[in-house]
Design a protein around this motif. Structure first.
Motif, mmCIF file in Angstrom:
data_model
loop_
_atom_site.group_PDB
_atom_site.id
_atom_site.type_symbol
_atom_site.label_atom_id
_atom_site.label_comp_id
_atom_site.label_asym_id
_atom_site.label_seq_id
_atom_site.Cartn_x
_atom_site.Cartn_y
_atom_site.Cartn_z
ATOM 1 N N ILE A 1 -11.015 -2.551 1.629
ATOM 2 C CA ILE A 1 -10.776 -2.845 0.204
ATOM 3 C C ILE A 1 -9.345 -3.207 -0.151
ATOM 4 C CG2 ILE A 1 -10.584 -1.357 -2.025
ATOM 5 C CD1 ILE A 1 -13.032 0.091 -0.832
ATOM 6 N N LYS A 2 -8.376 -2.552 0.457
ATOM 7 C CA LYS A 2 -6.915 -2.859 0.391
ATOM 8 C C LYS A 2 -6.657 -4.360 0.607
ATOM 9 C CE LYS A 2 -2.306 -1.558 -0.106
ATOM 10 N NZ LYS A 2 -1.832 -2.628 -0.096
ATOM 11 N N VAL B 1 -8.971 -3.676 -9.587
ATOM 12 C CA VAL B 1 -10.073 -2.980 -8.523
ATOM 13 C C VAL B 1 -9.868 -1.424 -8.998
ATOM 14 C CG1 VAL B 1 -11.030 -2.183 -6.465
ATOM 15 C CG2 VAL B 1 -10.673 -4.533 -7.091
ATOM 16 N N LEU B 2 -10.613 -0.651 -9.435
ATOM 17 C CA LEU B 2 -10.587 0.845 -9.578
ATOM 18 C C LEU B 2 -11.532 1.572 -8.576
ATOM 19 C CD1 LEU B 2 -10.597 2.680 -12.913
ATOM 20 C CD2 LEU B 2 -10.539 3.777 -11.026
ATOM 21 N N ILE B 3 -10.685 2.149 -7.353
ATOM 22 C CA ILE B 3 -11.877 3.028 -6.426
ATOM 23 C C ILE B 3 -11.767 4.404 -6.777
ATOM 24 C CG2 ILE B 3 -12.161 3.474 -4.037
ATOM 25 C CD1 ILE B 3 -12.838 0.716 -4.723
ATOM 26 N N SER B 4 -12.862 4.723 -7.093
ATOM 27 C CA SER B 4 -13.351 6.260 -7.492
ATOM 28 C C SER B 4 -13.762 6.899 -6.312
ATOM 29 C CB SER B 4 -14.277 6.377 -8.590
ATOM 30 O OG SER B 4 -14.263 7.853 -8.970
ATOM 31 N N HIS B 5 -12.902 7.856 -5.609
ATOM 32 C CA HIS B 5 -13.348 8.546 -4.446
ATOM 33 C C HIS B 5 -14.237 9.851 -4.935
ATOM 34 C CE1 HIS B 5 -10.324 6.258 -2.318
ATOM 35 N NE2 HIS B 5 -9.308 6.741 -3.145
ATOM 36 N N GLY C 1 -4.523 8.306 -2.646
ATOM 37 C CA GLY C 1 -3.725 8.209 -3.997
ATOM 38 C C GLY C 1 -2.588 7.594 -3.583
ATOM 39 N N THR C 2 -2.104 7.157 -2.376
ATOM 40 C CA THR C 2 -1.122 6.507 -2.052
ATOM 41 C C THR C 2 -1.250 5.194 -1.362
ATOM 42 O OG1 THR C 2 -0.485 7.405 -0.051
ATOM 43 C CG2 THR C 2 0.501 8.772 -1.479
ATOM 44 N N ILE C 3 -2.666 4.601 -1.325
ATOM 45 C CA ILE C 3 -3.034 3.367 -0.690
ATOM 46 C C ILE C 3 -2.733 2.385 -1.887
ATOM 47 C CG2 ILE C 3 -4.674 2.248 0.254
ATOM 48 C CD1 ILE C 3 -5.671 4.850 1.684
ATOM 49 N N GLY C 4 -3.306 2.710 -3.149
ATOM 50 C CA GLY C 4 -3.337 1.792 -3.959
ATOM 51 C C GLY C 4 -1.965 1.514 -4.864
ATOM 52 N N LYS C 5 -1.743 0.749 -5.870
ATOM 53 C CA LYS C 5 -0.500 0.855 -6.576
ATOM 54 C C LYS C 5 -0.322 2.045 -7.551
ATOM 55 C CE LYS C 5 1.491 -3.516 -8.789
ATOM 56 N NZ LYS C 5 2.037 -3.863 -7.928
ATOM 57 N N ILE D 1 -4.626 -8.919 -6.296
ATOM 58 C CA ILE D 1 -5.087 -8.038 -7.726
ATOM 59 C C ILE D 1 -4.630 -6.582 -7.521
ATOM 60 C CG2 ILE D 1 -6.763 -9.729 -8.663
ATOM 61 C CD1 ILE D 1 -8.851 -8.117 -7.262
ATOM 62 N N PRO D 2 -4.430 -6.026 -8.322
ATOM 63 C CA PRO D 2 -3.910 -4.331 -8.345
ATOM 64 C C PRO D 2 -5.142 -3.719 -8.117
ATOM 65 C CG PRO D 2 -4.128 -5.121 -10.672
ATOM 66 C CD PRO D 2 -4.271 -6.335 -9.540
ATOM 67 N N LEU D 3 -4.927 -2.499 -7.117
ATOM 68 C CA LEU D 3 -5.868 -1.740 -6.792
ATOM 69 C C LEU D 3 -5.244 0.016 -7.394
ATOM 70 C CD1 LEU D 3 -8.121 -0.206 -4.984
ATOM 71 C CD2 LEU D 3 -6.628 -0.299 -2.969
ATOM 72 N N ILE D 4 -6.124 0.441 -8.203
ATOM 73 C CA ILE D 4 -5.925 1.865 -8.544
ATOM 74 C C ILE D 4 -6.926 2.825 -8.133
ATOM 75 C CG2 ILE D 4 -6.067 3.207 -10.793
ATOM 76 C CD1 ILE D 4 -5.403 0.935 -12.362
#
Ligand SMILES: *Cc1c(COP(=O)(O)O)cnc(C)c1O
Length: 393
Positions: free
Chosen positions: A144-145, A129-133, A173-177, A153-156
């Motif tokens: 989401i996390k 999952v790639l979350i664009s803020h 920016g520090t919540i995802g991997k 599954i990894p979160l970017i």
């Protein structure tokens, strides 16, 4: 008529000159020229400390950071990656560049991911999952996390435009991997071009550093306390998307201005939002409760406007010196998903489309004075009044 160019940047802090002069005199523009403490390395160290991350890697752009992050996950070819349907074209492009397939999720009229659609699309074949803020608007990161962790599954995070934003007090920016930020000129830190990724993961940082172009044993010059590098040396392709020392020298002295820029940007945004929300024809969505924002632009929705009226607002405000752009009506806008023709068939996303057709975008740099913010608000409000009055007549 507004006299101020809303795309005008702040001057680069005077302190940058000494480092730049030294670089010009020595010619040491390449980050791997010096054995240690290159300006790029120092920028990475300071940025990691500022965000509270273990590792940082500066690269050529946020798009390069997103691409490397996806490559570092070592996903199979054509892996499906969930992304929001409201973002900049460079985000699905980074996914495609990494040989993955983006799956677009609906975004609501508050510019945040629709969690019902997110859950529905988080099927077992989604591998990341790639979350664009987008524009710094933060979606429900707890949910989401939680959903990503439950699925393993990894979160970017694409935090390109979110430096200084927090969620429950935690830096975005520090919540995802991995978290990726931009130094392009329209972001909080202006390097002209550039980007940086942060992570606490020993394998991801080693893989990203090497793929960014740390050939041979140049990873040693990053000064990172991490023992995963040796196992990847010569095992990975080198995409050579590094940052130059000159860019780092321009960016690094701006870090001490971050707090002020966040404060002033938020002040300008909230001052403007209050005035726009007083109009029955405009609506500025509220942030989610855990979110503290760091905006340098404002987004608002037109309420009860026809297409003609919406176009008239873009023309009228432009004539008065404030370029209001409506994402979906502004011709060829790179933030409208139907313009991402490189993805093939346009997906059916009625909710996001309806939002984009009425969502306005105006830059609101932190350096604007209160009077200038009021002048921008006045241009928008008087243009809206004029359009709505001529319709009533
Ligand atoms: C600016 C931006 C990007 C791209 O950043 P570059 O450094 O220009 O590659 C990606 N995502 C978002 C949300 C952005 O605002």
């Amino acid at each position: 008529m507004l006299k101020r160019d809303l795309h005008q940047a702040e001057p680069i802090p005077e302190e940058a000159r000494a480092t730049i002069d030294a670089l010009l005199a020595s010619g040491d523009l390449f980050r791997y020229h010096a054995p240690q403490n290159a300006p790029v390395t120092l920028l990475e160290q300071e940025f990691a400390v500022m965000l509270g991350a273990k590792y940082a890697l500066a690269v050529a752009s946020c798009s390069a950071a997103l691409f490397l992050s996806l490559k570092a996950l070592d996903l199979p070819r054509d892996a499906k990656v969930l992304i929001p349907a409201f973002t900049f074209a460079a985000v699905p492009s980074a996914v495609v560049h990494a040989n993955c397939t983006p799956v677009l999720v609906e975004v609501g009229d508050n510019y945040r991911i629709d969690m019902t659609d997110f859950e529905a699309k988080l099927t077992t074949d989604i591998e990341a999952v790639l979350i664009s803020h987008m524009r710094g608007h933060t979606s429900d990161m707890d949910q989401i996390k939680g959903l990503c962790d439950a699925r393993g599954i990894p979160l970017i995070e694409d935090a390109a435009h979110s430096l200084g934003t927090t969620w429950n007090g935690q830096n975005i920016g520090t919540i995802g991997k991995v978290g990726c930020f931009s130094f392009q000129s329209y972001k909080l830190l202006n390097g002209g071009e550039g980007g940086i990724l942060i992570t606490d993961d020993d394998d991801i940082i080693a893989r990203c550093v090497i793929m960014s172009g740390a050939y041979e044993s140049n990873w040693q010059k990053h000064g990172l306390d991490c023992n995963t590098f040796a196992k990847y040396q010569n095992e990975l392709p080198l995409y050579n998307t590094r940052l130059s020392n000159l860019s780092a020298a321009v960016i690094q002295p701006q870090l001490q201005h971050v707090t002020r820029r966040i404060r002033d940007g938020l002040r300008n945004h909230d001052l403007m939002a209050e005035q726009l929300n007083a109009s029955p024809h405009l609506s500025v969505p509220s942030p989610l409760v855990p979110e503290s924002r760091a905006p340098d632009s404002i987004q608002f929705n037109l309420v009860g406007f026809s297409d003609d009226e919406a176009h008239a607002l873009m023309r009228e405000t432009k004539d008065r010196g404030v370029a209001v752009s409506i994402f979906g009506l502004h011709n060829g806008n790179a933030r409208a998903f139907w313009n991402w023709k490189f993805l093939g068939d346009t997906p059916d996303l009625p909710q996001t489309k309806a939002m984009l057709m009425r969502a306005c975008d105006v830059r609101l740099p932190a350096s604007l004075t209160e009077d200038q913010v009021n002048a921008v608000a006045d241009v928008i409000l008087s243009s809206v009044r004029q359009i709505k009055r001529s319709k009533a007549a």
